[in-house]
Design a protein around this motif. Structure first.
Motif, PDB file in Angstrom:
ATOM      1  N   THR A 155       0.845  -1.191   0.000  1.00  0.00           N
ATOM      2  CA  THR A 155       0.000   0.000   0.000  1.00  0.00           C
ATOM      3  C   THR A 155       0.884   1.245   0.000  1.00  0.00           C
ATOM      4  N   GLY A 156       0.279   2.383  -0.335  1.00  0.00           N
ATOM      5  CA  GLY A 156       1.042   3.628  -0.366  1.00  0.00           C
ATOM      6  C   GLY A 156       2.237   3.527  -1.283  1.00  0.00           C
ATOM      7  N   ASP A 157       3.385   3.965  -0.789  1.00  0.00           N
ATOM      8  CA  ASP A 157       4.616   3.935  -1.580  1.00  0.00           C
ATOM      9  C   ASP A 157       5.497   2.736  -1.245  1.00  0.00           C
ATOM     10  N   ALA A 158       4.938   1.736  -0.558  1.00  0.00           N
ATOM     11  CA  ALA A 158       5.758   0.604  -0.115  1.00  0.00           C
ATOM     12  C   ALA A 158       6.453  -0.090  -1.282  1.00  0.00           C
ATOM     13  N   SER A 159       5.799  -0.156  -2.445  1.00  0.00           N
ATOM     14  CA  SER A 159       6.403  -0.843  -3.594  1.00  0.00           C
ATOM     15  C   SER A 159       7.647  -0.132  -4.099  1.00  0.00           C
ATOM     16  N   SER A 160       7.771   1.160  -3.785  1.00  0.00           N
ATOM     17  CA  SER A 160       8.912   1.933  -4.285  1.00  0.00           C
ATOM     18  C   SER A 160      10.226   1.514  -3.643  1.00  0.00           C
ATOM     19  N   ALA A 161      10.153   0.815  -2.524  1.00  0.00           N
ATOM     20  CA  ALA A 161      11.379   0.342  -1.878  1.00  0.00           C
ATOM     21  C   ALA A 161      11.976  -0.849  -2.614  1.00  0.00           C
ATOM     22  N   PHE A 162      11.211  -1.441  -3.554  1.00  0.00           N
ATOM     23  CA  PHE A 162      11.665  -2.606  -4.311  1.00  0.00           C
ATOM     24  C   PHE A 162      12.025  -2.180  -5.730  1.00  0.00           C
ATOM     25  N   ASP A 163      13.128  -2.686  -6.264  1.00  0.00           N
ATOM     26  CA  ASP A 163      13.409  -2.427  -7.673  1.00  0.00           C
ATOM     27  C   ASP A 163      12.553  -3.374  -8.523  1.00  0.00           C
ATOM     28  N   ASP A 164      12.623  -3.242  -9.851  1.00  0.00           N
ATOM     29  CA  ASP A 164      11.739  -4.007 -10.728  1.00  0.00           C
ATOM     30  C   ASP A 164      11.905  -5.512 -10.543  1.00  0.00           C
ATOM     31  N   GLU A 165      13.131  -5.952 -10.445  1.00  0.00           N
ATOM     32  CA  GLU A 165      13.389  -7.384 -10.282  1.00  0.00           C
ATOM     33  C   GLU A 165      12.864  -7.884  -8.946  1.00  0.00           C
ATOM     34  N   GLU A 166      13.057  -7.093  -7.898  1.00  0.00           N
ATOM     35  CA  GLU A 166      12.579  -7.478  -6.567  1.00  0.00           C
ATOM     36  C   GLU A 166      11.057  -7.534  -6.528  1.00  0.00           C
ATOM     37  N   LEU A 167      10.411  -6.585  -7.220  1.00  0.00           N
ATOM     38  CA  LEU A 167       8.952  -6.594  -7.267  1.00  0.00           C
ATOM     39  C   LEU A 167       8.428  -7.821  -8.003  1.00  0.00           C
ATOM     40  N   ASN A 185       4.743 -14.827  -3.667  1.00  0.00           N
ATOM     41  CA  ASN A 185       3.772 -14.533  -2.628  1.00  0.00           C
ATOM     42  C   ASN A 185       2.404 -14.268  -3.240  1.00  0.00           C
ATOM     43  N   PHE A 186       1.379 -14.179  -2.389  1.00  0.00           N
ATOM     44  CA  PHE A 186       0.096 -13.634  -2.813  1.00  0.00           C
ATOM     45  C   PHE A 186       0.140 -12.156  -2.440  1.00  0.00           C
ATOM     46  N   VAL A 187      -0.033 -11.261  -3.427  1.00  0.00           N
ATOM     47  CA  VAL A 187       0.154  -9.825  -3.190  1.00  0.00           C
ATOM     48  C   VAL A 187      -1.177  -9.086  -3.283  1.00  0.00           C
ATOM     49  N   PHE A 188      -1.460  -8.358  -2.233  1.00  0.00           N
ATOM     50  CA  PHE A 188      -2.622  -7.479  -2.149  1.00  0.00           C
ATOM     51  C   PHE A 188      -2.128  -6.068  -2.449  1.00  0.00           C
ATOM     52  N   ALA A 189      -2.671  -5.428  -3.481  1.00  0.00           N
ATOM     53  CA  ALA A 189      -2.186  -4.110  -3.910  1.00  0.00           C
ATOM     54  C   ALA A 189      -3.298  -3.074  -3.816  1.00  0.00           C
ATOM     55  N   ASP A 190      -2.993  -1.914  -3.258  1.00  0.00           N
ATOM     56  CA  ASP A 190      -3.985  -0.837  -3.251  1.00  0.00           C
ATOM     57  C   ASP A 190      -3.849  -0.005  -4.524  1.00  0.00           C
ATOM     58  N   GLY A 191      -4.715   1.009  -4.656  1.00  0.00           N
ATOM     59  CA  GLY A 191      -4.728   1.816  -5.876  1.00  0.00           C
ATOM     60  C   GLY A 191      -3.437   2.559  -6.125  1.00  0.00           C
ATOM     61  N   LYS A 192      -2.801   3.062  -5.071  1.00  0.00           N
ATOM     62  CA  LYS A 192      -1.542   3.776  -5.243  1.00  0.00           C
ATOM     63  C   LYS A 192      -0.467   2.837  -5.790  1.00  0.00           C
ATOM     64  N   THR A 193      -0.455   1.608  -5.299  1.00  0.00           N
ATOM     65  CA  THR A 193       0.504   0.625  -5.802  1.00  0.00           C
ATOM     66  C   THR A 193       0.279   0.366  -7.284  1.00  0.00           C
ATOM     67  N   VAL A 194      -0.980   0.271  -7.702  1.00  0.00           N
ATOM     68  CA  VAL A 194      -1.295   0.039  -9.116  1.00  0.00           C
ATOM     69  C   VAL A 194      -0.776   1.187  -9.974  1.00  0.00           C
ATOM     70  N   LEU A 195      -0.966   2.417  -9.517  1.00  0.00           N
ATOM     71  CA  LEU A 195      -0.477   3.577 -10.274  1.00  0.00           C
ATOM     72  C   LEU A 195       1.046   3.555 -10.387  1.00  0.00           C
ATOM     73  N   LEU A 196       1.714   3.148  -9.316  1.00  0.00           N
ATOM     74  CA  LEU A 196       3.172   3.073  -9.351  1.00  0.00           C
ATOM     75  C   LEU A 196       3.644   1.944 -10.271  1.00  0.00           C
ATOM     76  N   LEU A 197       2.913   0.837 -10.291  1.00  0.00           N
ATOM     77  CA  LEU A 197       3.251  -0.244 -11.222  1.00  0.00           C
ATOM     78  C   LEU A 197       3.112   0.235 -12.665  1.00  0.00           C
ATOM     79  N   GLN A 198       2.067   1.002 -12.940  1.00  0.00           N
ATOM     80  CA  GLN A 198       1.872   1.530 -14.294  1.00  0.00           C
ATOM     81  C   GLN A 198       3.015   2.462 -14.683  1.00  0.00           C
ATOM     82  N   GLU A 199       3.420   3.299 -13.756  1.00  0.00           N
ATOM     83  CA  GLU A 199       4.505   4.243 -14.014  1.00  0.00           C
ATOM     84  C   GLU A 199       5.800   3.514 -14.348  1.00  0.00           C
ATOM     85  N   ARG A 200       5.981   2.347 -13.788  1.00  0.00           N
ATOM     86  CA  ARG A 200       7.212   1.572 -14.000  1.00  0.00           C
ATOM     87  C   ARG A 200       7.058   0.518 -15.093  1.00  0.00           C
ATOM     88  N   GLY A 201       5.899   0.496 -15.776  1.00  0.00           N
ATOM     89  CA  GLY A 201       5.688  -0.489 -16.833  1.00  0.00           C
ATOM     90  C   GLY A 201       5.527  -1.899 -16.320  1.00  0.00           C
TER      91      GLY A 201
END
Length: 678
Positions: A439-451, A458-474
């Motif tokens: 949630t929030g900016d938590a995904s930003s602590a991971f690089d693309d490979e780590e994500l 794992n089973f990953v639960f993502a909030d809307g902010k995480t989805v927007l950040l995933l889109q920004e990173r392709g």
């Protein structure tokens, strides 16, 4: 002469009374009253103030300190004669706030300067060599004279919350030279501040600003520790810390700070409890999970925690004995070794029995001691994994003010706990085979490979902010999506969310609807590649009942909660949403506990021989029994720790599938500690 056999017992649960005894003001009476109070109410350590609050002299001189030192030494001798160890709390290092205090003659210190250029009249910059020289001499004097068991570093050891200065960082000439030297620039303060708070991703200036604050604190912690080890080698150092978000906003390196303070010795932290004045139980405990628990996640298991239970304004009107008791026992999930009590005023009136605090503390002592003897470790909490990073502020975007650096993902711990779901916090990236909430900016602590690895393992639960950040990173492929767009709340685009499937968890209402306006958060509308492979739990509609987009969806290895959870979004505390999340959790083969009631926070710890389930009732309701659902936890019997005696007693319980019911009343604002025998 000092009693050599009286020491702070680090192996037991220790109640520490934090109090001021003023020289010459009913001094012996206050000493006697403190001894009597401690012996009567199970306090084995007294933390004595010098230079605190109403008697604060600014940067105190040895001459000003002498009567206080003499008084403390008299009190220390009497306390130790009665088997009570003594710690020292010099109330300031660099200074909390000016309050009209100024530098004394000869104190040519550089004071702190805020981002607007306002300079403090007394609060010192910790990088100033003149202040460092003064502090070494003054602290050495105190430590050699008093030789306390523990010396406590105050929570003025920070770059924020310094009275009239605007929050956040120091921009004095010393720091400006440091910033420019690192960057190879010649910025004025105004130019530098503008770039630190520029829109978009963190600029090199903001990273430099955070790095410099981080290293300044590390260096100063090492400076403090060095002084203590030289002046009083047997004295331990305790750190008084503030809220997680504030320290994160100045880049605090928790491990380095504690290493600097303690060297190779015992590490001690007084975690802040977010309530000086009594408030609602749910409000308090939501903040506890979003602040105190986050700080604990940044500390190693070997750090001994003695939280701060403070009563500002110091009267039962501001904090009742009943609420104080709740704060004490609800601190158990921090895995505490004791408690520090700042419950009587700083002006030197001594302990006041009529307040009723001592009785509540004494009554809970056997229970608190019994929990401490279970040997729980914070790293062995189980449940939904919430990744957190002490460097979260390095990843924030579009930050215009210091306050906007607050990491939103910290708040999710309060939300998920308040919904009655157990979670655990992880400050590392080696997460595997878990239910992970990004949630929030938590995904930003991971690089693309780590994500990618996180989603794969794992089973990953993502909030809307995480989805927007995933889109920004392709990286939308990780949730099988094509594109996403954010629809701001209260703009007429989305009005409500409707449950469109039957769910097994929670009470079900056909066509259940919940608001998608106001405090629900901004909505993220997502287009998925293969909707037929998704379970669509909810859909969103506008005020004309026209379809807007998909809501909560779950795939084989992920789920999406399509809201930007900025701060506390109280519309998310909705029974429909709790039921949906519970259903998603129970569909996964992961350890999970769900309490029967919202506002009852569950915490599950695993030990070598059993699971320990701590339930905290933060509501104003009392329940006739204890009820929860559990999955992935094998147990053959349940024992409860008696809250009066601390003894483990077998509990009478029934179990039907995942549902467990224990024939034991659950009082409002209280806890239960359950031992689930493997």
């Amino acid at each position: 002469m000092r009693r050599k056999d009286v020491h702070f017992n680090f192996g037991d649960f220790v109640n520490c009374l934090r109090i001021a005894i003023v020289p010459g003001h009913y001094e012996q009476q206050r000493i006697d009253a403190t001894i009597g109070f401690c012996k009567k109410y199970n306090f084995s350590n007294v933390m004595l103030f010098i230079n605190a609050e109403e008697y604060n002299r600014g940067h105190m001189t040895a001459e000003e300190a002498r009567p206080w030192v003499a008084c403390i030494k008299r009190a220390k001798s009497a306390l130790e004669e009665n088997g009570i160890s003594v710690s020292l709390n010099p109330w300031m290092e660099i200074g909390h706030l000016d309050r009209g205090r100024t530098l004394k003659e000869g104190q040519d210190f550089q004071t702190m300067v805020d981002l607007n250029g306002k300079a403090a009249s007394m609060v010192a910059c910790p990088l100033d060599p003149n202040w460092q020289g003064y502090f070494r001499e003054f602290y050495t004097y105190l430590l050699k004279e008093i030789e306390p068991e523990i010396v406590w570093i105050e929570d003025d050891f920070r770059f924020h919350n310094h009275g009239d200065l605007e929050y956040g960082g120091c921009f004095c000439p010393i720091h400006m030279r440091e910033y420019n030297g690192r960057l190879g620039t010649d910025y004025t303060r105004e130019e530098f501040v503008e770039k630190v708070f520029a829109q978009g991703k963190a600029s090199k200036e903001r990273i430099c600003w955070l790095d410099t604050q981080r290293e300044s604190m590390n260096k100063t912690a090492g400076f403090f520790g060095e002084i203590v080890r030289e002046a009083s080698p047997n004295t331990k150092v305790g750190l008084m810390s503030s809220t997680a978000a504030k320290h994160c906003s100045e880049g605090r390196d928790w491990r380095a700070v504690h290493k600097g303070l303690s060297g190779t010795g015992i590490k001690i932290d007084r975690i802040h409890l977010p309530c000086y004045i009594e408030c609602g139980g749910k409000e308090y405990y939501t903040q506890f999970n979003s602040t105190s628990m986050i700080v604990r996640a940044f500390l190693e298991d070997d750090v001994l925690v003695y939280p701060e239970l403070e009563n500002a304004a110091f009267s039962p009107f501001c904090k009742s004995p009943r609420f104080l008791r709740f704060q004490l026992e609800s601190s158990i999930p921090l895995v505490i070794s004791g408690m520090t009590y700042d419950i009587f005023d700083f002006t030197g009136n001594g302990p006041i029995e009529a307040f009723g605090y001592g009785q509540e503390i004494r009554n809970l002592y056997p229970y608190m001691r019994a929990v401490q003897k279970l040997g729980l470790q914070f790293s062995r909490m189980r449940g939904m994994v919430l990744p957190v990073s002490e460097k979260a502020c390095y990843y924030k975007e579009d930050v215009r003010t210091w306050q906007e650096l607050h990491p939103d993902e910290f708040d999710f711990a309060g939300l998920v706990g308040g919904l009655g779901l157990n979670y655990c916090l992880r400050a590392d990236k080696g997460i595997k085979d878990a239910f992970v909430a990004l949630t929030g900016d938590a995904s930003s602590a991971f690089d693309d490979e780590e994500l990618a690895r996180l989603f794969a393992e794992n089973f990953v639960f993502a909030d809307g902010k995480t989805v927007l950040l995933l889109q920004e990173r392709g990286l939308l492929r990780l949730i099988g999506a094509r594109q996403a767009e954010m629809l701001k709340s209260d703009t007429g685009r989305q009005s409500y969310e409707q449950l469109d499937v039957e769910i097994m968890q929670g009470c079900a209402i056909n066509g259940w609807r919940a608001s998608a306006q106001a405090k629900a958060g901004d909505y993220v509308r997502i287009e998925y590649e293969n909707s037929e492979n998704l379970k669509v739990y909810t859909r969103l509609y506008d005020h004309c009942e026209e379809y807007v987009g998909k809501g909560v969806v779950a795939g084989k290895t992920f789920a999406v909660w399509p809201y930007v959870l900025h701060g506390q979004q109280y519309e998310q505390y909705n029974l429909m949403r709790r039921a949906v999340l519970s259903d998603i959790l129970f569909a996964c083969e992961k350890i999970q506990v769900i309490s029967a009631e919202e506002g009852v926070f569950p915490y599950l710890f695993e030990t070598d021989g059993q699971y320990v389930l701590i339930l905290v009732n933060a509501t104003v309701d009392s329940f006739a029994d204890i009820r929860f659902k559990v999955k992935g936890v094998d147990f053959t019997g349940i024992s409860l720790l008696d809250r009066r005696t601390g003894r483990a007693e077998k509990a009478k319980f029934s179990r039907q599938g995942a549902e467990v019911k224990i024939d034991q009343a659950f009082e409002y604002l209280s806890t239960h500690t359950l031992l689930l025998n493997k």
